[in-house]
Design a protein around this motif. Sequence first.
Motif, short mmCIF file in Angstrom:
data_model
loop_
_atom_site.label_atom_id
_atom_site.label_comp_id
_atom_site.label_asym_id
_atom_site.label_seq_id
_atom_site.Cartn_x
_atom_site.Cartn_y
_atom_site.Cartn_z
N UNK B 8 22.09 6.12 1.56
CA UNK B 8 23.90 5.84 3.20
C UNK B 8 23.28 6.98 4.28
N UNK B 9 23.48 6.56 5.78
CA UNK B 9 22.99 7.18 6.23
C UNK B 9 24.54 7.38 7.52
N UNK B 10 24.41 9.32 7.89
CA UNK B 10 26.03 9.44 8.35
C UNK B 10 25.27 9.61 9.61
N UNK B 11 26.32 9.85 10.77
CA UNK B 11 25.35 11.08 11.70
C UNK B 11 26.76 12.19 11.98
N UNK B 12 26.68 13.18 12.01
CA UNK B 12 27.46 14.67 12.16
C UNK B 12 26.95 15.11 13.37
N UNK B 13 28.16 15.73 14.52
CA UNK B 13 27.73 16.25 15.30
C UNK B 13 28.79 17.67 16.14
N UNK B 14 27.97 18.46 16.45
CA UNK B 14 27.85 19.45 16.54
C UNK B 14 28.33 19.16 18.62
N UNK B 15 29.76 19.56 18.57
CA UNK B 15 29.93 19.13 19.51
C UNK B 15 31.25 20.50 20.64
N UNK B 16 29.79 20.84 21.43
CA UNK B 16 29.99 22.41 21.91
C UNK B 16 30.86 22.39 23.01
N UNK B 17 32.02 23.09 23.45
CA UNK B 17 32.45 23.03 25.09
C UNK B 17 32.64 24.45 25.29
N UNK B 18 33.01 25.37 25.89
CA UNK B 18 33.60 26.54 26.59
C UNK B 18 34.79 26.41 26.54
N UNK B 38 38.85 21.83 3.87
CA UNK B 38 37.97 22.66 4.58
C UNK B 38 37.55 22.45 5.90
N UNK B 39 36.85 22.55 6.83
CA UNK B 39 36.16 22.10 7.85
C UNK B 39 35.35 22.07 7.74
N UNK B 40 34.83 20.22 9.00
CA UNK B 40 33.93 19.51 8.84
C UNK B 40 33.45 19.41 10.10
N UNK B 41 31.87 19.14 9.82
CA UNK B 41 32.12 18.68 12.14
C UNK B 41 32.60 17.12 11.51
N UNK B 42 32.65 17.00 12.66
CA UNK B 42 33.08 15.10 13.57
C UNK B 42 31.55 14.12 13.19
N UNK B 43 32.04 13.56 12.41
CA UNK B 43 30.63 12.33 11.78
C UNK B 43 31.26 11.30 11.07
N UNK B 44 30.09 10.03 10.71
CA UNK B 44 30.72 9.49 9.94
C UNK B 44 29.64 8.45 9.74
N UNK B 45 29.35 7.16 9.18
CA UNK B 45 28.94 5.96 8.67
C UNK B 45 27.89 5.77 9.98
N UNK B 46 26.38 5.60 9.52
CA UNK B 46 25.90 4.33 10.50
C UNK B 46 26.48 3.00 10.78
N UNK B 47 26.60 2.33 11.52
CA UNK B 47 26.25 0.73 11.85
C UNK B 47 25.38 -0.09 11.57
N UNK B 57 27.94 8.77 19.98
CA UNK B 57 28.93 8.78 20.32
C UNK B 57 30.18 7.74 19.80
N UNK B 58 29.66 6.45 19.12
CA UNK B 58 30.74 6.92 18.59
C UNK B 58 32.19 7.04 17.49
N UNK B 59 31.39 7.71 16.85
CA UNK B 59 32.35 9.23 16.07
C UNK B 59 32.93 9.83 16.91
N UNK B 60 32.25 10.55 18.10
CA UNK B 60 33.06 11.71 18.99
C UNK B 60 33.84 10.69 19.24
N UNK B 61 33.73 9.29 19.72
CA UNK B 61 35.79 9.25 20.70
C UNK B 61 36.12 8.54 19.46
#
Lengths: 226, 226
Positions: B8-18, B38-47, B57-61
């Motif tokens: 299974x393949x997921x994407x996880x995103x490190x989203x940075x801002x100031x 626990x805290x986790x990075x946003x992410x999920x399975x690739x379709x 981008x989809x997981x971020x949204x």
Amino acid sequence: MADYPPVYVTVDVVVLTIRDDTLQALAIRRGGPPYKGRWALPGGFVQQREDLPDAARRELAEETGIEVEPAHLEQLGSYGAPRRDPRPDRIISVAYLAVLPDLPDPVGGTDAASAHWVPIDELTARPLAFDHAEILADGLERARAKLEYSPLATAFCGDRFTIGQLRRVYEVVWSARLDPSNFHRKVTGAEGFVVPTGERATGGRGRPAELYQRGSATVLHPAILR
Amino acid sequence: MADYPPVYVTVDVVVLTIRDDTLQALAIRRGGPPYKGRWALPGGFVQQREDLPDAARRELAEETGIEVEPAHLEQLGSYGAPRRDPRPDRIISVAYLAVLPDLPDPVGGTDAASAHWVPIDELTARPLAFDHAEILADGLERARAKLEYSPLATAFCGDRFTIGQLRRVYEVVWSARLDPSNFHRKVTGAEGFVVPTGERATGGRGRPAELYQRGSATVLHPAILR
DNA sequence: TCAAAAGTGTTGAAACTACACCCATGA
DNA sequence: TCATGGGTGTAGTTTCAACACTTTTGA
């Protein structure tokens, strides 16, 4: 978990070395469909309990008969465009970059399929299988960039080398001429890049050169600029 | 193909801002096992037919309610150690780095699970789910390195910004003080980094600053050294 | 003795640092 | 008027490219 689509994961490896003063990469002639007859990068499916770098090393050994641990192995990234493999399943590839010194023995001495060293210019001039042209281009770009700020160039050399041999690595990978005297000063001045062994090379033309080993640095200060 | 193990393949995103002069990342509080709470990075399975950046981008949204296209999105690499997820299936994650300007609206306004901006210092101080601490560290290192030789810093700003705002990006991400006058010269002297708009910022203290836009450069010459 | 490669010295150009100094605004 | 941040000038240092020059070998 069964709600989510399973995919197949492969590793593909851009294996670089310098032979005959030419930058070359390992390529395999595909014996069956898809892309039968085209050049492809060595690679294959990741096994169930196998870490990704281990899979890259295993494929390198199995498909090419190369037994040595590569002097450098790093992940390039993953390639997962939906139609990158024409077969119906979703296949995502994790690409690696490996760098080896010039090997005395040619590849393929074992029953390795048909791995060959191919000069980069030849390989980029013809269409490769899958998206391997893109992966190869990314690997070359990574290698060229890393020569500047990391000791990657030493991975192309054996464990002892002269500054002149190291300079030829830079010249071949960058397709550029470098001033020998300034190069010498930069390399020996970069903290931890190379350490002198006290021995001298024999047999070459001209004044015998000092032999060096890799130092402990992981980044170069200052960098060797293109 | 059936001979090979599916994963299974997921994407996880490190989203940075100031935000509030602090480097922050998007994190999600896990509501169920494994790593509940626990805290986790946003992410999920690739379709099944989805390209990897599209999945990021989809997981971020979806998970965060953020509708804007990130100003910067690049792949960090893949994380595939066999036991990185305690569940029995093999799960490999492709990690991305996204950079956004400071958003006027807080996150989570939609029915997004529970995404929050968390200051980097807080996030790195506590254990994250899975190998997300390693992914976060790699994302931070990538961002810090790319400020030097790429125009990445502009992705933290809106489409118009002053040199002072850009300098604060560098100072916050690098945790360093920079000389304002020398920084100004370096940035305006780097070919294609920023272009003046002719307008001036209003409302701040002191002399109004010229407003700039991103230029067309993808690498900086000369680099902005740390 | 000559060609070739190694390695050092030198010089002018470019870039960087530190900091003095002026500019234009809000309070 | 003063504090604050924006921006320019300048002098000393460091880095770098170009190239002259010496060293040490094989042919």
